[in-house]
Design a protein around this motif. Structure first.
Motif, short mmCIF file in Angstrom:
data_model
loop_
_atom_site.label_atom_id
_atom_site.label_comp_id
_atom_site.label_asym_id
_atom_site.label_seq_id
_atom_site.Cartn_x
_atom_site.Cartn_y
_atom_site.Cartn_z
N ILE A 8 7.90 3.56 6.83
CA ILE A 8 6.47 2.51 6.57
C ILE A 8 5.45 3.10 7.22
O ILE A 8 5.14 3.74 8.58
N GLU A 9 4.39 3.64 6.59
CA GLU A 9 3.04 4.55 7.27
C GLU A 9 1.68 3.31 7.66
O GLU A 9 1.98 2.02 6.39
N SER A 10 0.91 3.58 8.46
CA SER A 10 0.08 2.94 8.44
C SER A 10 -1.00 2.74 7.44
O SER A 10 -0.69 3.87 6.10
N SER A 11 -1.66 1.83 6.76
CA SER A 11 -2.68 2.75 5.43
C SER A 11 -3.32 2.88 6.29
O SER A 11 -3.81 3.54 4.75
N ALA A 12 -4.13 3.21 6.82
CA ALA A 12 -5.04 4.43 7.41
C ALA A 12 -3.91 5.76 6.68
O ALA A 12 -4.92 6.68 6.21
N SER A 13 -3.39 6.17 7.18
CA SER A 13 -2.58 6.83 6.96
C SER A 13 -1.64 7.32 4.97
O SER A 13 -2.24 8.36 4.62
N VAL A 14 -1.59 6.03 4.75
CA VAL A 14 -1.32 6.42 3.34
C VAL A 14 -3.05 6.36 2.41
O VAL A 14 -2.85 7.13 1.24
N LYS A 15 -4.11 6.02 2.61
CA LYS A 15 -4.51 6.51 2.32
C LYS A 15 -5.65 8.39 2.04
O LYS A 15 -6.26 8.21 1.48
N LYS A 16 -5.39 9.16 2.97
CA LYS A 16 -5.10 10.62 3.12
C LYS A 16 -4.76 11.04 2.47
O LYS A 16 -3.65 10.37 1.94
N ASP B 224 0.59 -1.38 -0.17
CA ASP B 224 -0.46 0.06 -0.37
C ASP B 224 0.59 1.19 -0.15
O ASP B 224 0.23 2.39 -0.61
N ASN B 225 2.27 0.90 0.68
CA ASN B 225 2.91 2.74 0.75
C ASN B 225 3.65 2.28 -0.63
O ASN B 225 3.23 3.69 -0.98
N ALA C 184 10.36 10.27 -1.89
CA ALA C 184 11.00 8.98 -2.08
C ALA C 184 9.81 8.28 -3.59
O ALA C 184 10.54 7.57 -4.23
N GLU C 185 9.48 9.09 -4.38
CA GLU C 185 9.08 9.01 -5.96
C GLU C 185 9.97 8.39 -6.35
O GLU C 185 10.07 7.97 -7.26
#
Length: 539
Positions: free
Chosen positions: A185-193, A130-131, A145-146
């Protein structure tokens, strides 16, 4: 950044169009030593107050490129790997092991079990996917990061704790990239923001500290993560961090930061300048230094500007700069004059000191040959136009302005009129993206020579508008080889091309110099000369 595949090149080029923003958004780094060694038994508890000079306006590690903010947000996220600052070796962190294919196109990571994010969710291969899938959508602030993930073909969940990242071409730099804060690595919830939400509200990580409060341009407050038990294999302490709380205060004035440290109002400060060294020495303060790997501080020239298209003019600027004078008079003790585009602490650095000597007479001769004649005011003209350029800069390091004022004098001595234009940190990215600038002052930190490709390849960002040349071939091939000797040879060729053509004007190797109270122990640098605070304690 990996070499681009033929398919989707324009998309990746667009994503990486701002990669060298980090050249200017990253402040100092260089020297060595950890604080408070041999100071007795470590103890838990307490608050560390750290004064920094600036705020990047964002608290998402994947989008931050300024050291002053990296110091804090790095503590929120863990990475798949870590890098030993002494050897450059990649070691386990969230990934307990990994496999790299013989052609360096496939990287398979075996994750530790039992890791959780501060929202209670678990680290799985799907979260890593996801990240990495979301990184290309970060936009302007996510270029580091990109860049590390450009050319990725797929990220695949092999099983709940195994993730495979496949690239379209060999990608020698990627393993080191997984050790950086940019791929934390961030949580999936953060990734969705949205990227904007992550910047303003922060993210949920699995790191040893959690974000408690962010007040833009004022402070970032972190609290210890209870139950943390999956630190880097480099760290000496197992389990939770020692400190209960971290407070990063934004204090732009270097003298005020130094005074606050002397008086005990803060425990550590960033960017200690030469002017404040004497006051801090001999008291209850330790000055810590470490060499900054990556592209040295210098002038990034916009090679498409009419004046700067002429190699003789660029070479004259390179020769007119007296690097040793700058290192000795402006920068902290121990700062070295640049001897290449890369700092000497970067893997595969090659000394080009003989090409980077100061020679005002030769600079004048080159400008004469280019048709620039000295006027009555000492400034050269050609076709009734003055030889002038504007250097854009941001106030994220105390040495920036005095260094540029001295460069201004050095260039004036050979007939070049220089104006200095101060930008706010948030203004810099759009300015560079627009291409509406002559020269820009900065550096970029990375403990891998592929930083040359992400900064200077015409196939990627090409922020400095270099012409296509054999430099591109050397940069692409070094990213595609798994042979260390061949890679070193190609990186050497790239450094030689950049200096001999004066596409970039190296000035000094920056060193990170921190002021740290003697009651603070084990405040350690990582491989990129940022700080790691899990092992830090106060006593």
């Amino acid at each position: 950044m990996t070499a681009l595949s033929d398919v989707g090149t324009s998309r990746w080029a667009a994503l990486t169009a701002l990669v060298t923003t980090s050249v200017l958004l990253t402040a100092c780094g260089s020297g060595g030593g950890d604080s408070g060694s041999g100071a007795g038994q470590p103890k838990s508890g307490g608050t560390l107050t750290f004064a920094v000079g600036s705020d990047a306006g964002c608290v998402d590690p994947q989008q931050v490129a300024s050291n002053d903010t990296i110091y804090s947000v790095r503590q929120i996220v863990d990475s798949l790997t870590d890098q030993d600052p002494r050897t450059g070796k990649i070691v386990p962190w969230l990934a307990k092991s990994w496999d790299v294919s013989s052609d360096a196109t496939t990287f398979t990571f075996h994750l530790r079990s039992g890791v959780t994010f501060s929202d209670g969710s678990k680290l799985t291969a799907q979260v890593v996917k996801d990240n990495f899938d979301a990184v290309p959508k970060l936009g302007a602030l996510g270029t580091l990061a990109e860049g590390y993930l450009s050319g990725v073909k797929s990220t695949t969940v092999v099983d709940p704790l195994t993730v495979k990242v496949t690239f379209s071409q060999p990608n020698a730099q990627f393993l080191q990239a997984t050790s950086t804060h940019s791929l934390g690595i961030e949580s999936s919830a953060s990734v969705k923001k949205t990227p904007q939400q992550k910047c303003s509200d922060g993210v949920t990580g699995s790191g040893p500290f959690v974000l408690k409060q962010y007040v833009q341009n004022q402070s970032i407050t972190l609290a210890k993560r209870t139950g943390y038990a999956w630190g880097s294999s480099r760290w000496s302490k197992k389990g939770e961090a020692y400190l209960d709380k971290l407070v990063f205060k934004v204090v732009p004035e270097a003298g005020v930061r130094a005074g606050s440290l002397q008086s005990g109002q803060v425990d550590a400060i960033s960017s200690v300048g030469k002017a404040n060294e004497a006051a801090l020495k001999g008291g209850q303060v330790t000055l810590q230094r470490r060499a900054n790997p990556g592209v040295v501080f210098g002038l990034g020239l916009n090679n498409s500007r009419p004046v700067l298209k002429d190699a003789k003019v660029r070479q004259a600027i390179l020769l007119a700069v007296d690097r040793q004078q700058l290192a000795d008079t402006v920068f902290p003790t121990g700062t070295q004059a640049a001897t290449s585009v890369l700092a000497h602490t970067t893997p595969d650095y090659t000394s080009l000191a003989s090409d980077l000597t100061s020679d005002a007479a030769k600079a004048k001769s080159l400008l004469d040959a280019a048709g620039w004649k000295t006027g009555s005011d000492g400034i050269r003209t050609k076709d009734n136009k003055k030889l002038s350029l504007t250097i854009d800069w941001i106030p994220n390091s105390a040495t920036n302005q005095p260094a540029l004022e001295l460069i201004q004098q050095q260039l004036k001595a050979v007939g070049v009129d220089v104006s200095l234009k101060q930008l706010q940190v948030t203004q810099l990215a759009p300015t560079l993206q627009s291409g509406d600038y002559d020269a820009a002052w900065g550096n970029v930190t990375r403990a891998d020579p592929d930083i040359l490709r992400s900064s200077f390849s015409t196939q990627l960002a090409n922020f400095y508008h270099l012409p296509a040349s054999s430099l591109d071939t050397a940069l692409s091939e070094q990213a595609a080889t798994v042979d260390p000797a061949k890679r070193k040879q190609l990186v050497t060729q790239a450094q030689q091309s950049l200096v001999q053509n004066a596409y970039y004007v190296p000035v000094v190797e920056l060193q990170t110099q921190l002021g740290v109270s003697k009651k603070v122990h084990d405040l350690n640098f990582d491989a990129s000369s940022r700080i790691q605070l899990h092992d830090t304690w106060i006593g």
